[in-house]
Design a protein around this motif. Structure first.
Motif, PDB file in Angstrom:
ATOM      1  N   TYR A 190      -6.046  22.960 -37.729  1.00  0.00           N
ATOM      2  CA  TYR A 190      -5.048  23.373 -36.749  1.00  0.00           C
ATOM      3  C   TYR A 190      -4.929  24.891 -36.679  1.00  0.00           C
ATOM      4  CZ  TYR A 190      -0.435  23.830 -34.543  1.00  0.00           C
ATOM      5  OH  TYR A 190       0.604  24.178 -33.715  1.00  0.00           O
ATOM      6  N   GLN A 191      -5.095  25.557 -37.794  1.00  0.00           N
ATOM      7  CA  GLN A 191      -4.944  27.012 -37.825  1.00  0.00           C
ATOM      8  C   GLN A 191      -6.136  27.741 -37.213  1.00  0.00           C
ATOM      9  OE1 GLN A 191      -4.138  27.569 -42.013  1.00  0.00           O
ATOM     10  NE2 GLN A 191      -1.925  27.408 -41.727  1.00  0.00           N
ATOM     11  N   VAL A 192      -7.251  27.064 -37.068  1.00  0.00           N
ATOM     12  CA  VAL A 192      -8.461  27.704 -36.537  1.00  0.00           C
ATOM     13  C   VAL A 192      -8.366  27.942 -35.031  1.00  0.00           C
ATOM     14  CG1 VAL A 192     -10.957  27.408 -36.160  1.00  0.00           C
ATOM     15  CG2 VAL A 192      -9.941  26.804 -38.368  1.00  0.00           C
ATOM     16  N   LYS A 193      -7.876  26.942 -34.295  1.00  0.00           N
ATOM     17  CA  LYS A 193      -7.830  27.034 -32.827  1.00  0.00           C
ATOM     18  C   LYS A 193      -6.561  26.420 -32.283  1.00  0.00           C
ATOM     19  CE  LYS A 193     -12.783  26.917 -31.859  1.00  0.00           C
ATOM     20  NZ  LYS A 193     -13.872  26.142 -31.246  1.00  0.00           N
ATOM     21  N   SER A 194      -6.106  26.964 -31.172  1.00  0.00           N
ATOM     22  CA  SER A 194      -4.941  26.400 -30.480  1.00  0.00           C
ATOM     23  C   SER A 194      -5.345  25.144 -29.716  1.00  0.00           C
ATOM     24  CB  SER A 194      -4.371  27.428 -29.509  1.00  0.00           C
ATOM     25  OG  SER A 194      -5.299  27.678 -28.461  1.00  0.00           O
ATOM     26  N   VAL A 195      -4.351  24.346 -29.347  1.00  0.00           N
ATOM     27  CA  VAL A 195      -4.606  23.174 -28.499  1.00  0.00           C
ATOM     28  C   VAL A 195      -5.220  23.626 -27.180  1.00  0.00           C
ATOM     29  CG1 VAL A 195      -3.546  21.272 -27.229  1.00  0.00           C
ATOM     30  CG2 VAL A 195      -2.769  21.800 -29.535  1.00  0.00           C
ATOM     31  N   LEU A 196      -4.711  24.716 -26.627  1.00  0.00           N
ATOM     32  CA  LEU A 196      -5.237  25.232 -25.368  1.00  0.00           C
ATOM     33  C   LEU A 196      -6.721  25.573 -25.494  1.00  0.00           C
ATOM     34  CD1 LEU A 196      -4.792  26.117 -22.452  1.00  0.00           C
ATOM     35  CD2 LEU A 196      -3.996  28.333 -23.307  1.00  0.00           C
ATOM     36  N   ALA A 197      -7.105  26.195 -26.595  1.00  0.00           N
ATOM     37  CA  ALA A 197      -8.518  26.533 -26.815  1.00  0.00           C
ATOM     38  C   ALA A 197      -9.366  25.267 -26.902  1.00  0.00           C
ATOM     39  CB  ALA A 197      -8.661  27.359 -28.090  1.00  0.00           C
ATOM     40  N   LEU A 198      -8.879  24.255 -27.599  1.00  0.00           N
ATOM     41  CA  LEU A 198      -9.627  22.994 -27.723  1.00  0.00           C
ATOM     42  C   LEU A 198      -9.797  22.311 -26.379  1.00  0.00           C
ATOM     43  CD1 LEU A 198      -8.113  21.391 -30.964  1.00  0.00           C
ATOM     44  CD2 LEU A 198     -10.344  22.469 -30.714  1.00  0.00           C
ATOM     45  N   LEU A 199      -8.744  22.331 -25.557  1.00  0.00           N
ATOM     46  CA  LEU A 199      -8.814  21.675 -24.252  1.00  0.00           C
ATOM     47  C   LEU A 199      -9.762  22.403 -23.307  1.00  0.00           C
ATOM     48  CD1 LEU A 199      -5.073  20.727 -23.837  1.00  0.00           C
ATOM     49  CD2 LEU A 199      -6.993  19.125 -23.990  1.00  0.00           C
ATOM     50  N   ILE A 200      -9.740  23.710 -23.333  1.00  0.00           N
ATOM     51  CA  ILE A 200     -10.656  24.489 -22.494  1.00  0.00           C
ATOM     52  C   ILE A 200     -12.098  24.174 -22.872  1.00  0.00           C
ATOM     53  CG2 ILE A 200     -11.471  26.842 -22.043  1.00  0.00           C
ATOM     54  CD1 ILE A 200      -8.477  27.692 -22.122  1.00  0.00           C
ATOM     55  N   GLU A 201     -12.361  24.064 -24.175  1.00  0.00           N
ATOM     56  CA  GLU A 201     -13.710  23.709 -24.641  1.00  0.00           C
ATOM     57  C   GLU A 201     -14.071  22.277 -24.224  1.00  0.00           C
ATOM     58  OE1 GLU A 201     -14.087  24.281 -28.832  1.00  0.00           O
ATOM     59  OE2 GLU A 201     -13.666  26.434 -28.723  1.00  0.00           O
ATOM     60  N   LYS A 202     -13.132  21.363 -24.406  1.00  0.00           N
ATOM     61  CA  LYS A 202     -13.388  19.955 -24.098  1.00  0.00           C
ATOM     62  C   LYS A 202     -13.771  19.754 -22.635  1.00  0.00           C
ATOM     63  CE  LYS A 202     -11.116  15.426 -23.964  1.00  0.00           C
ATOM     64  NZ  LYS A 202      -9.886  14.657 -24.245  1.00  0.00           N
ATOM     65  N   TYR A 203     -13.057  20.435 -21.737  1.00  0.00           N
ATOM     66  CA  TYR A 203     -13.296  20.269 -20.310  1.00  0.00           C
ATOM     67  C   TYR A 203     -14.319  21.260 -19.751  1.00  0.00           C
ATOM     68  CZ  TYR A 203      -9.514  16.894 -19.892  1.00  0.00           C
ATOM     69  OH  TYR A 203      -8.729  15.765 -20.004  1.00  0.00           O
ATOM     70  N   HIS A 204     -14.836  22.127 -20.622  1.00  0.00           N
ATOM     71  CA  HIS A 204     -15.832  23.138 -20.214  1.00  0.00           C
ATOM     72  C   HIS A 204     -15.322  24.011 -19.069  1.00  0.00           C
ATOM     73  CE1 HIS A 204     -18.603  20.947 -22.775  1.00  0.00           C
ATOM     74  NE2 HIS A 204     -18.354  19.839 -22.097  1.00  0.00           N
TER      75      HIS A 204
ATOM     76  N   THR B 197       2.948  16.152 -32.030  1.00  0.00           N
ATOM     77  CA  THR B 197       2.739  14.861 -31.383  1.00  0.00           C
ATOM     78  C   THR B 197       1.461  14.215 -31.919  1.00  0.00           C
ATOM     79  OG1 THR B 197       1.425  15.761 -29.555  1.00  0.00           O
ATOM     80  CG2 THR B 197       3.828  15.691 -29.250  1.00  0.00           C
ATOM     81  N   PHE B 198       1.409  12.888 -31.836  1.00  0.00           N
ATOM     82  CA  PHE B 198       0.178  12.197 -32.221  1.00  0.00           C
ATOM     83  C   PHE B 198      -0.980  12.657 -31.334  1.00  0.00           C
ATOM     84  CE2 PHE B 198       3.228   9.136 -34.061  1.00  0.00           C
ATOM     85  CZ  PHE B 198       2.706   9.063 -35.348  1.00  0.00           C
ATOM     86  N   GLU B 199      -0.702  12.915 -30.071  1.00  0.00           N
ATOM     87  CA  GLU B 199      -1.740  13.391 -29.159  1.00  0.00           C
ATOM     88  C   GLU B 199      -2.326  14.699 -29.664  1.00  0.00           C
ATOM     89  OE1 GLU B 199      -2.250  13.562 -24.392  1.00  0.00           O
ATOM     90  OE2 GLU B 199      -0.502  14.642 -25.164  1.00  0.00           O
ATOM     91  N   CYS B 200      -1.476  15.612 -30.089  1.00  0.00           N
ATOM     92  CA  CYS B 200      -1.929  16.891 -30.636  1.00  0.00           C
ATOM     93  C   CYS B 200      -2.769  16.666 -31.892  1.00  0.00           C
ATOM     94  CB  CYS B 200      -0.724  17.780 -30.934  1.00  0.00           C
ATOM     95  SG  CYS B 200      -1.154  19.414 -31.556  1.00  0.00           S
ATOM     96  N   ILE B 201      -2.289  15.813 -32.775  1.00  0.00           N
ATOM     97  CA  ILE B 201      -3.007  15.529 -34.020  1.00  0.00           C
ATOM     98  C   ILE B 201      -4.392  14.959 -33.727  1.00  0.00           C
ATOM     99  CG2 ILE B 201      -2.985  14.071 -36.095  1.00  0.00           C
ATOM    100  CD1 ILE B 201       0.159  14.365 -35.957  1.00  0.00           C
ATOM    101  N   PHE B 202      -4.489  14.061 -32.738  1.00  0.00           N
ATOM    102  CA  PHE B 202      -5.777  13.459 -32.399  1.00  0.00           C
ATOM    103  C   PHE B 202      -6.795  14.487 -31.899  1.00  0.00           C
ATOM    104  CE2 PHE B 202      -3.409   9.278 -31.481  1.00  0.00           C
ATOM    105  CZ  PHE B 202      -3.708   8.774 -32.741  1.00  0.00           C
ATOM    106  N   PHE B 203      -6.334  15.580 -31.284  1.00  0.00           N
ATOM    107  CA  PHE B 203      -7.279  16.599 -30.832  1.00  0.00           C
ATOM    108  C   PHE B 203      -8.008  17.236 -32.014  1.00  0.00           C
ATOM    109  CE2 PHE B 203      -4.716  17.003 -26.783  1.00  0.00           C
ATOM    110  CZ  PHE B 203      -5.698  16.439 -25.995  1.00  0.00           C
ATOM    111  N   TYR B 204      -7.334  17.357 -33.121  1.00  0.00           N
ATOM    112  CA  TYR B 204      -7.934  17.972 -34.304  1.00  0.00           C
ATOM    113  C   TYR B 204      -8.602  16.954 -35.213  1.00  0.00           C
ATOM    114  CZ  TYR B 204      -5.375  22.105 -32.874  1.00  0.00           C
ATOM    115  OH  TYR B 204      -4.914  23.185 -32.153  1.00  0.00           O
ATOM    116  N   LEU B 205      -8.009  15.787 -35.312  1.00  0.00           N
ATOM    117  CA  LEU B 205      -8.565  14.715 -36.143  1.00  0.00           C
ATOM    118  C   LEU B 205      -8.626  13.424 -35.326  1.00  0.00           C
ATOM    119  CD1 LEU B 205      -6.998  15.033 -39.721  1.00  0.00           C
ATOM    120  CD2 LEU B 205      -9.373  15.367 -39.049  1.00  0.00           C
TER     121      LEU B 205
END
Length: 201
Positions: A133-147, A97-105
């Motif tokens: 994308y291969q470094v971290k999952s979306v879930l990992a990025l979201l957990i970091e984003k929201y602390h 999804t574009f939403e997923c892509i935006f999390f990484y870029l």
């Protein structure tokens, strides 16, 4: 994706990005508007086969109804044109999804990449996305984003800490998680279910 469709979609996305840029619209809000736009969700799902082309002024009005500005007065910004095509190449290659892509870029990072990548083949920016994308999952990025603490996410979603940790680390395929868990995670992080599950649409 058919090259003609990619060209048309790139022009439409450029108009959206240039409009947001000229009107100093929040980039986070722009990313959300694109991600939740029915037009761009159809682009994600169809690969250019079934998503009808619409007028750029209609699309911009749908995404930014609160801004009253004549689209004909909006300049074309080269970094917006390049970013639009880059995003479409990434989406076509990954089917995310574009939403997923935006999390990484995010849009700002894509603009920052313009001086380095704009004279290269688009495969280079696609490869850069895949590397990120291969470094971290979306879930990992979201957990970091929201602390958030993973233990709190597990409790909120009524899920085992170990199971959630394995999804976060991609030791288990989150696409195989229960619909109930994906729904709870999507609600918690305010994202689409397809995004949290890294589903190829």
């Amino acid at each position: 994706m058919n090259d003609n469709y990619l060209f048309e979609y790139a022009n439409l996305l450029e108009r959206v990005l240039s409009f947001a840029h000229q009107n100093k619209y929040s980039l986070n809000a722009t990313e959300k508007a694109i991600s939740y736009s029915m037009f761009f969700q159809n682009v994600e799902k169809s690969g250019g086969v079934f998503a009808p082309i619409i007028e750029d002024s209609v699309l911009v009005k749908q995404l930014f109804p609160e801004i009253t500005c004549d689209l004909s007065t909006v300049s074309t910004y080269v970094q917006c044109l390049w970013a639009a095509e880059a995003y479409l190449w990434i989406q076509e290659e990954t089917k995310l999804t574009f939403e997923c892509i935006f999390f990484y870029l995010p849009i700002q990072r894509m603009y920052d990449y313009f001086p380095l990548y704009h004279e290269m083949d688009f495969s280079q920016i696609v490869n850069e996305f895949i590397r990120l994308y291969q470094v971290k999952s979306v879930l990992a990025l979201l957990i970091e984003k929201y602390h958030y603490l993973l233990v709190d996410v597990a409790e909120e979603c009524s899920c085992s800490y170990d199971v959630l940790f394995s999804y976060k680390q991609r030791r288990r395929d989150i696409k195989k998680a229960s619909v109930s868990l994906i729904y709870k995670l999507a609600r918690l992080f305010h994202v689409r279910m397809e995004t949290i599950s890294e589903l190829q649409v």
